[in-house]
Scaffold this motif. Sequence first.
Motif, PDB file in Angstrom:
ATOM      1  N   TYR A 149     -16.880-117.118 -33.980  1.00  0.00           N
ATOM      2  CA  TYR A 149     -18.070-117.300 -33.552  1.00  0.00           C
ATOM      3  C   TYR A 149     -17.554-117.994 -32.034  1.00  0.00           C
ATOM      4  N   ASP A 150     -17.210-119.010 -32.057  1.00  0.00           N
ATOM      5  CA  ASP A 150     -16.845-119.604 -30.787  1.00  0.00           C
ATOM      6  C   ASP A 150     -15.936-118.924 -29.662  1.00  0.00           C
ATOM      7  N   HIS A 151     -15.035-118.072 -30.387  1.00  0.00           N
ATOM      8  CA  HIS A 151     -14.151-117.278 -29.477  1.00  0.00           C
ATOM      9  C   HIS A 151     -15.079-116.296 -28.777  1.00  0.00           C
ATOM     10  N   TYR A 152     -15.954-115.760 -29.499  1.00  0.00           N
ATOM     11  CA  TYR A 152     -16.628-114.267 -28.861  1.00  0.00           C
ATOM     12  C   TYR A 152     -17.680-114.845 -28.382  1.00  0.00           C
ATOM     13  N   PHE A 153     -18.269-115.786 -28.422  1.00  0.00           N
ATOM     14  CA  PHE A 153     -19.603-116.236 -27.761  1.00  0.00           C
ATOM     15  C   PHE A 153     -19.201-117.105 -26.742  1.00  0.00           C
ATOM     16  N   THR A 154     -18.708-116.425 -25.407  1.00  0.00           N
ATOM     17  CA  THR A 154     -18.074-117.008 -24.316  1.00  0.00           C
ATOM     18  C   THR A 154     -19.240-117.549 -23.278  1.00  0.00           C
ATOM     19  N   ARG A 155     -20.426-117.198 -23.638  1.00  0.00           N
ATOM     20  CA  ARG A 155     -21.634-117.507 -22.589  1.00  0.00           C
ATOM     21  C   ARG A 155     -21.447-117.136 -21.117  1.00  0.00           C
ATOM     22  N   ALA A 156     -20.966-115.879 -21.413  1.00  0.00           N
ATOM     23  CA  ALA A 156     -20.645-115.122 -20.035  1.00  0.00           C
ATOM     24  C   ALA A 156     -22.239-114.914 -19.215  1.00  0.00           C
ATOM     25  N   PRO A 157     -22.048-115.065 -17.883  1.00  0.00           N
ATOM     26  CA  PRO A 157     -23.497-114.901 -17.195  1.00  0.00           C
ATOM     27  C   PRO A 157     -23.859-113.523 -17.389  1.00  0.00           C
ATOM     28  N   HIS A 158     -25.370-113.166 -17.688  1.00  0.00           N
ATOM     29  CA  HIS A 158     -25.689-112.105 -17.645  1.00  0.00           C
ATOM     30  C   HIS A 158     -25.401-111.201 -18.921  1.00  0.00           C
ATOM     31  N   THR A 159     -25.268-111.931 -19.953  1.00  0.00           N
ATOM     32  CA  THR A 159     -24.929-111.221 -21.151  1.00  0.00           C
ATOM     33  C   THR A 159     -25.822-111.816 -22.223  1.00  0.00           C
ATOM     34  N   ARG A 160     -26.187-110.733 -22.922  1.00  0.00           N
ATOM     35  CA  ARG A 160     -27.003-111.031 -24.069  1.00  0.00           C
ATOM     36  C   ARG A 160     -26.220-111.290 -25.373  1.00  0.00           C
ATOM     37  N   TYR A 161     -26.245-112.107 -26.376  1.00  0.00           N
ATOM     38  CA  TYR A 161     -25.595-112.120 -27.402  1.00  0.00           C
ATOM     39  C   TYR A 161     -26.881-112.426 -28.620  1.00  0.00           C
ATOM     40  N   TRP A 162     -26.379-111.794 -29.788  1.00  0.00           N
ATOM     41  CA  TRP A 162     -27.097-111.971 -30.980  1.00  0.00           C
ATOM     42  C   TRP A 162     -26.269-111.784 -32.136  1.00  0.00           C
ATOM     43  N   LEU A 163     -26.889-112.251 -33.286  1.00  0.00           N
ATOM     44  CA  LEU A 163     -26.022-112.031 -34.659  1.00  0.00           C
ATOM     45  C   LEU A 163     -26.811-111.012 -35.476  1.00  0.00           C
ATOM     46  N   VAL A 164     -25.744-110.291 -36.128  1.00  0.00           N
ATOM     47  CA  VAL A 164     -26.243-109.271 -37.148  1.00  0.00           C
ATOM     48  C   VAL A 164     -25.520-109.565 -38.456  1.00  0.00           C
ATOM     49  N   VAL A 165     -26.565-109.708 -39.599  1.00  0.00           N
ATOM     50  CA  VAL A 165     -25.918-109.953 -40.744  1.00  0.00           C
ATOM     51  C   VAL A 165     -26.207-108.730 -41.741  1.00  0.00           C
ATOM     52  N   VAL A 166     -25.282-108.011 -42.321  1.00  0.00           N
ATOM     53  CA  VAL A 166     -25.276-106.737 -43.101  1.00  0.00           C
ATOM     54  C   VAL A 166     -25.008-107.165 -44.752  1.00  0.00           C
ATOM     55  N   ASP A 167     -26.159-106.602 -45.116  1.00  0.00           N
ATOM     56  CA  ASP A 167     -25.724-106.668 -46.757  1.00  0.00           C
ATOM     57  C   ASP A 167     -25.072-105.252 -47.149  1.00  0.00           C
ATOM     58  N   ASN A 168     -23.803-105.038 -47.219  1.00  0.00           N
ATOM     59  CA  ASN A 168     -23.267-103.818 -47.406  1.00  0.00           C
ATOM     60  C   ASN A 168     -22.984-103.579 -48.746  1.00  0.00           C
ATOM     61  N   HIS A 223     -24.982-123.924 -36.585  1.00  0.00           N
ATOM     62  CA  HIS A 223     -24.024-123.910 -35.402  1.00  0.00           C
ATOM     63  C   HIS A 223     -24.584-123.332 -34.203  1.00  0.00           C
ATOM     64  N   SER A 224     -25.631-122.236 -34.456  1.00  0.00           N
ATOM     65  CA  SER A 224     -25.950-121.357 -33.464  1.00  0.00           C
ATOM     66  C   SER A 224     -27.423-121.107 -33.232  1.00  0.00           C
ATOM     67  N   ASN A 225     -27.842-120.916 -32.207  1.00  0.00           N
ATOM     68  CA  ASN A 225     -29.258-120.726 -31.983  1.00  0.00           C
ATOM     69  C   ASN A 225     -29.580-119.346 -31.553  1.00  0.00           C
TER      70      ASN A 225
END
Length: 118
Positions: free
Chosen positions: A18-37, A82-84
């Motif tokens: 999570y910390d690796h990919y959530f770089t807080r880049a400007p003008h970027t939208r982030y969200w999480l997806v949980v999949v019950d596969n 860990h995340s909002n």
Amino acid sequence: MDKETELRLGIKSMLSQYDHYFTRAPHTRYWLVVVDNHFENCYSFFIYMQRLKAKLVKSYEIACFKRDKSLYKHYLSSVKQHSNLNIEYRDTRHLICPDKYIQKDPIHGHGAIPTSAT
């Protein structure tokens, strides 16, 4: 390795990804997806990102583990602490099948679906 240690290491690995990919880049939208596969009998956690005014949506799997409700609750509570970021929940039992009325899929950047030639 006992189950508690395995759980702790799995959660630590997920939060590290999570910390690796959530770089807080400007003008970027982030969200999480949980999949019950149900096809692979697992739960998967993804982080999605989309740059402002871009059609392309990128996703990275940050955790995958067997379908076990107790494991799921631990992973989910850890990521929430860990995340909002917003969290979307998906279930493979309720997949949407495209039909002739869907002309564009803006989430995945698909253009018009070709119709049969006349």
